[in-house]
Design a protein around this motif. Structure first.
Motif, PDB file in Angstrom:
ATOM      1  N   SER A 199      -4.458   1.801  -2.111  1.00 39.57           N
ATOM      2  CA  SER A 199      -3.820   2.357  -3.291  1.00 39.57           C
ATOM      3  C   SER A 199      -2.683   1.770  -3.394  1.00 39.57           C
ATOM      4  CB  SER A 199      -3.839   3.859  -3.939  1.00 39.57           C
ATOM      5  OG  SER A 199      -2.542   4.399  -3.128  1.00 39.57           O
ATOM      6  N   ASP A 200      -2.063   1.549  -5.122  1.00 38.84           N
ATOM      7  CA  ASP A 200      -1.056   0.791  -5.201  1.00 38.84           C
ATOM      8  C   ASP A 200       0.166   1.315  -5.034  1.00 38.84           C
ATOM      9  OD1 ASP A 200      -2.211  -1.747  -5.823  1.00 38.84           O
ATOM     10  OD2 ASP A 200      -2.445  -1.011  -8.463  1.00 38.84           O
ATOM     11  N   GLY A 201       1.329   0.850  -3.820  1.00 38.34           N
ATOM     12  CA  GLY A 201       2.161   1.360  -3.857  1.00 38.34           C
ATOM     13  C   GLY A 201       3.876   0.574  -4.325  1.00 38.34           C
ATOM     14  N   ASP A 202       4.880   1.039  -4.075  1.00 36.76           N
ATOM     15  CA  ASP A 202       6.462   1.211  -5.342  1.00 36.76           C
ATOM     16  C   ASP A 202       6.445  -0.484  -5.080  1.00 36.76           C
ATOM     17  OD1 ASP A 202       5.480   3.686  -6.714  1.00 36.76           O
ATOM     18  OD2 ASP A 202       6.982   4.501  -4.681  1.00 36.76           O
ATOM     19  N   THR A 222       5.105  -4.536   3.218  1.00 39.33           N
ATOM     20  CA  THR A 222       4.867  -3.873   3.258  1.00 39.33           C
ATOM     21  C   THR A 222       5.438  -2.388   2.731  1.00 39.33           C
ATOM     22  OG1 THR A 222       7.284  -3.450   4.670  1.00 39.33           O
ATOM     23  CG2 THR A 222       5.877  -4.563   5.945  1.00 39.33           C
ATOM     24  N   ASN A 223       5.131  -1.244   3.294  1.00 36.08           N
ATOM     25  CA  ASN A 223       4.899   0.125   2.014  1.00 36.08           C
ATOM     26  C   ASN A 223       6.157   0.326   2.399  1.00 36.08           C
ATOM     27  OD1 ASN A 223       5.010   0.835   5.432  1.00 36.08           O
ATOM     28  ND2 ASN A 223       4.073   3.056   4.042  1.00 36.08           N
ATOM     29  N   ASN A 224       7.392   0.006   3.320  1.00 36.64           N
ATOM     30  CA  ASN A 224       8.579   0.186   3.417  1.00 36.64           C
ATOM     31  C   ASN A 224       8.920  -0.570   3.021  1.00 36.64           C
ATOM     32  OD1 ASN A 224       8.639  -1.378   5.330  1.00 36.64           O
ATOM     33  ND2 ASN A 224       9.109  -0.220   7.109  1.00 36.64           N
ATOM     34  N   GLY A 225       8.841  -1.660   2.179  1.00 40.34           N
ATOM     35  CA  GLY A 225       9.884  -2.348   1.444  1.00 40.34           C
ATOM     36  C   GLY A 225      10.959  -4.187   2.044  1.00 40.34           C
ATOM     37  N   THR A 257       0.392  -1.571   0.072  1.00 38.71           N
ATOM     38  CA  THR A 257      -0.335  -0.493   0.264  1.00 38.71           C
ATOM     39  C   THR A 257       0.688   1.405   0.226  1.00 38.71           C
ATOM     40  OG1 THR A 257       0.200   0.373   2.663  1.00 38.71           O
ATOM     41  CG2 THR A 257      -2.243  -1.002   1.129  1.00 38.71           C
ATOM     42  N   ASN A 258       0.667   2.422  -0.134  1.00 36.42           N
ATOM     43  CA  ASN A 258       0.799   3.673  -0.422  1.00 36.42           C
ATOM     44  C   ASN A 258       1.012   3.366   1.147  1.00 36.42           C
ATOM     45  OD1 ASN A 258       2.092   4.632  -2.556  1.00 36.42           O
ATOM     46  ND2 ASN A 258      -0.397   5.043  -3.299  1.00 36.42           N
ATOM     47  N   SER A 259       0.379   3.386   2.075  1.00 39.54           N
ATOM     48  CA  SER A 259       0.585   4.045   3.687  1.00 39.54           C
ATOM     49  C   SER A 259      -0.297   2.884   4.278  1.00 39.54           C
ATOM     50  CB  SER A 259       1.040   5.355   3.695  1.00 39.54           C
ATOM     51  OG  SER A 259      -1.172   5.458   3.784  1.00 39.54           O
ATOM     52  N   PRO A 260      -0.125   3.097   5.484  1.00 43.92           N
ATOM     53  CA  PRO A 260      -1.055   2.569   6.591  1.00 43.92           C
ATOM     54  C   PRO A 260      -2.166   2.589   6.801  1.00 43.92           C
ATOM     55  CG  PRO A 260       0.569   2.803   7.405  1.00 43.92           C
ATOM     56  CD  PRO A 260       0.835   3.675   6.296  1.00 43.92           C
ATOM     57  N   VAL A 261      -2.960   4.406   5.715  1.00 42.69           N
ATOM     58  CA  VAL A 261      -4.571   4.276   5.516  1.00 42.69           C
ATOM     59  C   VAL A 261      -4.844   4.874   4.357  1.00 42.69           C
ATOM     60  CG1 VAL A 261      -4.670   5.534   7.525  1.00 42.69           C
ATOM     61  CG2 VAL A 261      -3.403   6.844   6.038  1.00 42.69           C
TER      62      VAL A 261
END
Length: 870
Positions: A177-180, A255-258, A170-174
């Motif tokens: 949308s698709d993250g990186d 996770t959103n931090n890779g 995710t882009n963030s926990p809230v």
């Protein structure tokens, strides 16, 4: 009455066919069912629970904005494991509909934004299982669709995650949308990617064990571990150490931090029991765009700075350069030539992790070829070049953070970031805005009109030139030809009219110094820009050559530590160079003059800035450039301590394939490398030697070579761009003894007494470690054998701490003892007595009229050298 009856009938029909309800169902729901978050607000959006209430289906709002998702979450912790419309959230009045055709989601306008696929059978029920799987069944209890086949960023215990599938962060926990970051299963491994660039794999983790060579079919996490299964056996097993009171229920999450993590449910909470990669700097976005990641946190590479308003990430320190965006950006549209782009080095040891997982676009190519490939590609934002293999790796579309080399990352690749000059961009903008009318005019004119205008312009140009020439003035004809030859040089900067420079300098009334090729004046252009105008007085055949070199080369070099050439002027036989003005003048003016001493940090920053500039000239220009006259007079300073190397009039261009032999001796006494005095090749290592001499002068705050002199102090010296400098009179007192500081530096290094070398006025504010670092780097630069001297890129890395400081080799510094003894012997200085020198060498007395010479100055050079060019 008839109208009212019809309305009541329609209302009853609607209620019979559609159920609007705030009821919370357990296990399953049957069609037809419609609801919104607004209707479920009293239930916190919940409309369906699994049989044992382990999981919940709800229309969930995750942040303060009006964005809602159809989700499944773990009931006890509200941990979301799946979302249907992750990229298209709805408002509180958006509808979730269950029909005989499946599930659909609609926005406020009623437009469908998400749905399950079409089925051959009608839907009989929607069920939420205690495994967390949301399924649609037909009347024969056959599964038509399940959420397990469409994972978001998480899989749960027992869920099979097939080969070819991807968990997308995710882009963030809230923000769902698709993250990186993605975790993708291939037939041989589990791959972690950022922006479609691989940066890690499961098999790289020390906990991963390859159990068989079977192709992977799916991934599963359960109470005993994380497994990548083949058709009939475990292909890869990831060993996970269980936590205290560990449960059998686990989830695998990207996770959103890779990081890929395994969490277990303990005491009503999720606890992370496995995380990979273990190094926090591996995920490429850890420190933002071009941020430098280390164990201590995020910083910026040399030449870059942070912007507190847009952290994380780094930006160019040089405001005259900017980072272009990829294809479609205005910068690339306007910059249609590779000459519009400049490349800023990241420095030795600055690794971009995805490069190690890339295939190069080319191998066995030169650095300039790799730059050209990147310049021609609008998607290329940077590249890495392999010195040994000649490999060229393009970094396209996205830029992440860099790290200092670690692990199995190869260290022989150098990174270069594409930048564009704001001057080039504004020039192109001007061309764009100013070209519309002429182009339209030419299109509208008939061909005969265009031809007539062209002929008229040519005739007027010739007439103008003719009027400026006296009859029978052959010299002026020659000058006109010279100008035409000069203007044919590619890439010339702005050409100023002579009248403009006369006006800017007040008819050359404010002299600020003189250099080896002429006098320099302070000027102010019409746009209020302060400049230094160098008038080339000693032109001659060599002068023309040097002038052409400066304007063609320096005009296209842009680096924060190199002086900018703003333009030039060719007026009859006079030549002018217009430089940016550095208001503090040259380094020697500040370093050697009476007054408050420069603090150590200032000296260190000057050392680093000078090294960066030389490293750029040596290894990052399209052609290698050797300065050949590195000295304090050619290092300029501004009020904010910007450091810029000046005076490239003595530089020579070398292609990467050339060894670089010069045919004439050049440079300044006291900074000449030993190879000048023998018949050895001159290379970029010659500049390294001169830099080492400058570094010693920064340490001690005075000239390396101090000789007795009968002249008073205060004689003006000169800098390259004419910024006046003054020699230290106290060093030239008639009773002073000759002194050769490099020899003292060698002796103090042998004794470990580094603080004894620091200028006494600041020594109490300098640590021994700080002094040791600079002294060792300087002595390494002075090695007699050029091949043993570090490159300037490595000097930068040693000063900045990304490479360990080299250890000087004493056997390669013994020549300093000979130089020092001969230099300090009273009988050989200023007496006219003969000096005993090695075979093949002689003492040469320099002409005192030279700007860099002083009475009785001398150096050792071969008798073959002084006889003329080689």
């Amino acid at each position: 009455m008839a109208v009212a009856g019809a309305t009541l009938f329609l209302l009853l029909l609607t209620l019979l066919t559609t159920t609007y309800s705030a009821t919370i169902y357990t296990g399953s729901i049957t069609p037809i069912y419609t609801t919104t978050h607004f209707l479920l607000v009293d239930n916190n959006g919940v409309f369906l629970l699994s049989i044992n209430r382990t999981y919940t289906a709800a229309i969930l709002n995750t942040q303060s904005t009006s964005t809602f998702y159809l989700v499944i979450y773990h009931s006890a912790t509200h941990t979301v494991v799946w979302a249907a419309n992750r990229n298209t959230p709805i408002s509180s009045s958006g509808e979730i509909r269950l029909t005989f055709n499946g599930i659909t989601i609609h926005d406020d306008s009623g437009e469908q934004i998400w749905s399950t696929p079409a089925f051959n059978s009608s839907v009989a029920s929607l069920q939420l299982l205690d495994s967390g799987n949301l399924i649609l069944l037909d009347r024969f209890n056959k599964t038509l669709w399940q959420s397990f086949d469409y994972p978001m960023d998480t899989i749960v215990s027992g869920q099979k995650f097939p080969v070819g599938g991807s968990l997308i962060s995710t882009n963030s926990p809230v923000d769902f949308s698709d993250g990186d970051y993605t975790f993708t299963v291939t037939s041989s491994d589990g791959i972690l990617r950022w922006q479609n660039l691989t940066y890690y794999s499961l098999l790289m983790d020390s906990n991963s064990i390859k159990n068989s060579n079977q192709p992977i079919s799916y991934v599963m996490v359960n109470g005993s571990g994380l497994y990548l299964f083949g058709v009939s056996d475990i292909a890869i097993k990831v060993t996970i150490t269980p936590a205290a009171a560990d449960s059998d229920y686990r989830i695998l999450k990207m996770t959103n931090n890779g990081h890929l993590v395994v969490n277990t449910y303990i005491n009503n909470n999720w606890v992370t029991i496995f995380s990979t990669p273990s190094n926090s700097c591996r995920p490429p976005a850890r420190c933002g765009k071009l941020g430098l990641c280390s164990d201590s946190g995020c910083s910026c590479p040399p030449g870059f700075r942070t912007d507190p308003a847009t952290r994380p990430g780094c930006f160019l320190s040089d405001n005259s350069l900017s980072l272009p965006e990829p294809c479609g950006d205005e910068t690339h549209r306007r910059s249609n030539s590779s000459e519009d782009f400049f490349y800023v080095p990241l420095g030795a040891g600055m690794t971009y992790i995805p490069v190690d997982f890339m295939d190069p676009v080319k191998t066995g190519v030169s650095l300039s070829t790799c730059k050209a490939i990147c310049s021609e590609s609008c998607s290329c934002l940077a590249f890495y070049y392999g010195n040994q293999s000649g490999s060229c790796n393009l970094i396209e579309n996205h830029l992440g953070s860099v790290v200092s080399s670690f692990g199995n990352i190869s260290d022989n690749k150098l990174g270069f970031v594409k930048t564009v000059s704001s001057l080039s961009l504004s020039r192109n903008q001007g061309n764009d805005s100013g070209s519309d009318f002429p182009v339209i005019g030419l299109v509208l004119l008939p061909a005969s009109g265009v031809l007539a205008i062209s002929i008229f312009a040519i005739l007027m140009n010739r007439r103008s030139k003719h009027n400026k020439m006296k009859p029978n003035s052959k010299k002026l004809v020659d000058n006109y030809s010279d100008d035409l030859e000069l203007f044919s040089i590619a890439g010339l900067p702005v050409r100023f009219d002579h009248e403009d420079l006369v006006e800017a300098t007040g008819n050359f009334g404010t002299r600020i110094g003189s250099g080896g090729f002429g006098t320099v004046y302070k000027g102010v252009l019409r746009d209020k820009t302060v400049v230094a105008v160098k008038k080339i007085t000693a032109l001659g055949a060599q002068g023309k050559k040097e002038f052409g070199t400066e304007i063609a080369i320096i005009g296209n070099i842009h680096h924060v530590n190199l002086v900018k050439l703003k333009g030039f002027c060719a007026h009859r036989r006079e030549r002018y160079l217009v430089y940016e003005y550095m208001n503090r003048g040259s380094l020697d003016r500040t370093l050697f003059c009476p007054g408050p001493p420069m603090e150590w940090q200032e000296r260190f920053e000057i050392a680093v800035g000078t090294a960066r500039g030389l490293a750029y000239l040596h290894s990052e220009c399209e052609h290698k450039i050797i300065h050949c006259d590195v000295k304090p007079e050619n290092i300029l300073l501004s009020d904010n301590m910007q450091v810029k190397i000046s005076d490239f009039g003595l530089s020579k261009l070398l292609s990467p394939e050339q060894s670089g032999l010069f045919t004439t001796m050049r440079g300044t006494r006291g900074y000449l490398a030993p190879e000048w005095l023998t018949n050895a090749a001159i290379s970029d290592k010659t500049d390294v030697y001169s830099y080492g001499m400058v570094l010693l002068e920064l340490i001690q705050g005075k000239k390396n070579c101090v000789q007795p002199s009968s002249h008073n102090s205060g004689n003006a010296s000169t800098s390259a761009e004419g910024h006046s400098s003054v020699s230290s009179g106290s060093q030239n007192h008639p009773r002073a003894r000759a002194f050769y500081f490099p020899l003292k530096a060698l002796e103090m290094h042998e004794e470990g007494r580094y603080l004894d070398l620091v200028e006494p006025r600041i020594a109490s504010r300098v640590t021994n470690i700080e002094a040791e670092k600079l002294v060792k780097v300087a002595l390494c630069c002075l090695h007699e054998d050029p091949s043993l001297r570090p490159t300037m890129a490595n000097v930068v890395a040693m000063l900045e701490g990304t490479l360990p400081v080299g250890e000087p080799r004493l056997e390669c510094l013994n020549f300093l003892r000979f130089y020092g003894r001969r230099f300090t012997e009273p009988s050989t200085v200023g007496t006219g007595d003969e000096v005993e020198v090695p075979s093949g060498f002689m003492v040469v007395t320099f002409d005192s009229s030279s700007p860099s010479a002083s009475p009785n100055s001398f150096s050792y050079m071969s008798s073959q050298q002084v006889s003329g060019p080689r």
